[in-house]
Design a protein around this motif. Structure first.
Motif, short mmCIF file in Angstrom:
data_model
loop_
_atom_site.label_atom_id
_atom_site.label_comp_id
_atom_site.label_asym_id
_atom_site.label_seq_id
_atom_site.Cartn_x
_atom_site.Cartn_y
_atom_site.Cartn_z
N UNK A 164 0.89 -1.16 0.00
CA UNK A 164 0.00 0.00 0.00
C UNK A 164 0.93 1.21 0.00
N UNK A 165 0.72 2.10 -0.96
CA UNK A 165 1.66 3.20 -1.18
C UNK A 165 0.90 4.51 -1.39
N UNK A 166 1.36 5.55 -0.74
CA UNK A 166 0.77 6.87 -0.97
C UNK A 166 1.03 7.28 -2.42
N UNK A 167 0.00 7.82 -3.05
CA UNK A 167 0.11 8.26 -4.44
C UNK A 167 1.23 9.30 -4.59
N UNK A 168 1.35 10.23 -3.63
CA UNK A 168 2.37 11.27 -3.76
C UNK A 168 3.78 10.67 -3.77
N UNK A 169 3.99 9.57 -3.09
CA UNK A 169 5.28 8.88 -3.11
C UNK A 169 5.56 8.39 -4.53
N UNK A 170 4.58 7.72 -5.13
CA UNK A 170 4.75 7.22 -6.49
C UNK A 170 4.97 8.36 -7.48
N UNK A 171 4.25 9.45 -7.30
CA UNK A 171 4.41 10.60 -8.20
C UNK A 171 5.80 11.21 -8.07
N UNK A 172 6.29 11.29 -6.84
CA UNK A 172 7.63 11.86 -6.63
C UNK A 172 8.70 10.96 -7.24
N UNK A 173 8.53 9.64 -7.09
CA UNK A 173 9.51 8.72 -7.65
C UNK A 173 9.46 8.70 -9.17
N UNK A 174 8.28 8.93 -9.72
CA UNK A 174 8.15 8.96 -11.18
C UNK A 174 8.18 7.58 -11.78
N UNK A 175 9.05 7.38 -12.74
CA UNK A 175 9.14 6.10 -13.45
C UNK A 175 9.79 5.06 -12.54
N UNK A 176 9.20 3.87 -12.53
CA UNK A 176 9.73 2.80 -11.68
C UNK A 176 10.36 1.71 -12.53
N UNK A 177 11.11 0.84 -11.90
CA UNK A 177 11.79 -0.26 -12.56
C UNK A 177 10.83 -1.06 -13.43
N UNK A 178 11.29 -1.52 -14.57
CA UNK A 178 10.43 -2.22 -15.52
C UNK A 178 10.24 -3.70 -15.23
N UNK A 179 11.14 -4.34 -14.55
CA UNK A 179 11.09 -5.78 -14.43
C UNK A 179 10.92 -6.28 -13.02
N UNK A 180 11.51 -7.45 -12.76
CA UNK A 180 11.38 -8.10 -11.46
C UNK A 180 12.13 -7.37 -10.35
N UNK A 181 12.86 -6.32 -10.68
CA UNK A 181 13.54 -5.53 -9.66
C UNK A 181 12.66 -4.43 -9.08
N UNK A 182 11.39 -4.42 -9.44
CA UNK A 182 10.49 -3.33 -9.05
C UNK A 182 10.39 -3.16 -7.55
N UNK A 183 10.28 -4.24 -6.80
CA UNK A 183 10.11 -4.13 -5.35
C UNK A 183 11.35 -3.54 -4.70
N UNK A 184 12.52 -4.01 -5.13
CA UNK A 184 13.77 -3.49 -4.59
C UNK A 184 13.91 -2.01 -4.95
N UNK A 185 13.60 -1.66 -6.17
CA UNK A 185 13.69 -0.28 -6.64
C UNK A 185 12.76 0.64 -5.84
N UNK A 186 11.50 0.22 -5.67
CA UNK A 186 10.55 1.03 -4.89
C UNK A 186 11.04 1.26 -3.47
N UNK A 187 11.55 0.21 -2.85
CA UNK A 187 12.01 0.31 -1.46
C UNK A 187 13.20 1.25 -1.35
N UNK A 188 14.21 1.05 -2.19
CA UNK A 188 15.41 1.89 -2.14
C UNK A 188 15.06 3.35 -2.45
N UNK A 189 14.30 3.57 -3.50
CA UNK A 189 13.97 4.95 -3.89
C UNK A 189 13.15 5.66 -2.81
N UNK A 190 12.18 4.95 -2.23
CA UNK A 190 11.35 5.56 -1.18
C UNK A 190 12.19 5.93 0.04
#
Length: 169
Positions: free
Chosen positions: A89-115
Motif C-alpha cells: 500500500x503506497x501513498x500516491x504522492x510517493x509514487x508521483x515523486x519517484x516517477x518512473x519505476x523499474x520495468x522488471x522483477x527488480x520493481x520491489x527493490x527499486x521502490x524500497x530503495x527509492x522511497x
C-alpha cells in the motif's frame, strides 16, 4: 513490456490517495489487504509492505531474496524482512515523486530503495495472504534465476544513481 510497466500504468490510472499493489493470485486472502492499508491510512507510514506467512514448501535456495535483502541494507541501512513482497500500500504522492519505476522483477527493490532515499517511511506488516508458490522444478528455478538477474541489475543501477560525482560532466 514487463511487470514494472504494468504496475506503472496501473497506478497512473488508479484513483485515490493510496495505491494498493496486489498479486492477482491471492484468491480469498485478498480480503486481508485491509491490514496492509491501515498503517498508511493512519499515517504510520508512507508505504506498507506485506510480510507473507512462511511458504508451505521451501523452494529455491534463497539467493534472490538474500541478494535483495543485503542490497537494500547496503544501499539504505534498512533491514527488510520481505524485500521481494509485491503486496504493498503506497501513498500516491510517493509514487508521483519517484516517477518512473523499474520495468522488471527488480520493481520491489527499486521502490524500497527509492522511497527510503527520498525520506519516506516504510513499515513491514504481517498479512495473511496466500498465493501460488513456485516449486522446485525447472519453471521455478528459471523464474527465480530471472528474478536474481533483475535484482542484481536494479541494485547496480541504484548504487550508480547514489554516486552523484559519477554523473557530473
Amino acid at each position: 513490456r514487463g511487470k514494472g510497466a504494468a504496475v506503472q500504468l496501473g497506478w497512473q490510472r488508479a484513483n485515490g490517495d493510496v495505491v494498493m499493489l496486489l498479486d492477482g493470485d491471492l484468491r480469498e486472502s485478498a480480503a486481508e489487504a485491509e491490514h496492509l492499508l491501515a498503517p498508511v491510512m493512519e499515517d504510520a507510514c508512507d508505504m506498507a509492505i506485506a510480510i507473507l506467512p512462511s511458504p508451505r514448501q521451501k523452494a529455491g535456495m534463497g539467493l534472490a531474496k538474500g541478494l535483495a535483502h543485503r542490497g537494500i541494507k547496503w544501499l539504505t541501512g534498512f533491514e527488510a524482512s520481505a524485500p521481494l513482497s509485491g503486496q504493498r500500500a503506497i501513498r500516491r504522492d510517493l509514487l508521483q515523486k519517484l516517477g518512473k519505476i523499474d520495468k522488471g522483477f527488480g520493481i520491489e527493490v527499486s521502490l524500497t530503495v527509492d522511497a527510503l532515499r527520498a525520506g519516506y517511511r516504510i513499515r513491514e506488516v504481517p498479512v495473511g495472504f496466500f498465493h501460488r508458490e513456485t516449486g522446485n522444478d525447472w519453471r521455478g528455478y528459471s523464474h527465480r534465476g530471472k528474478e536474481f538477474v533483475a535484482i542484481g541489475r536494479t541494485l547496480c543501477t541504484k548504487w550508480w544513481e547514489g554516486k552523484p560525482w559519477l554523473h557530473t560532466p
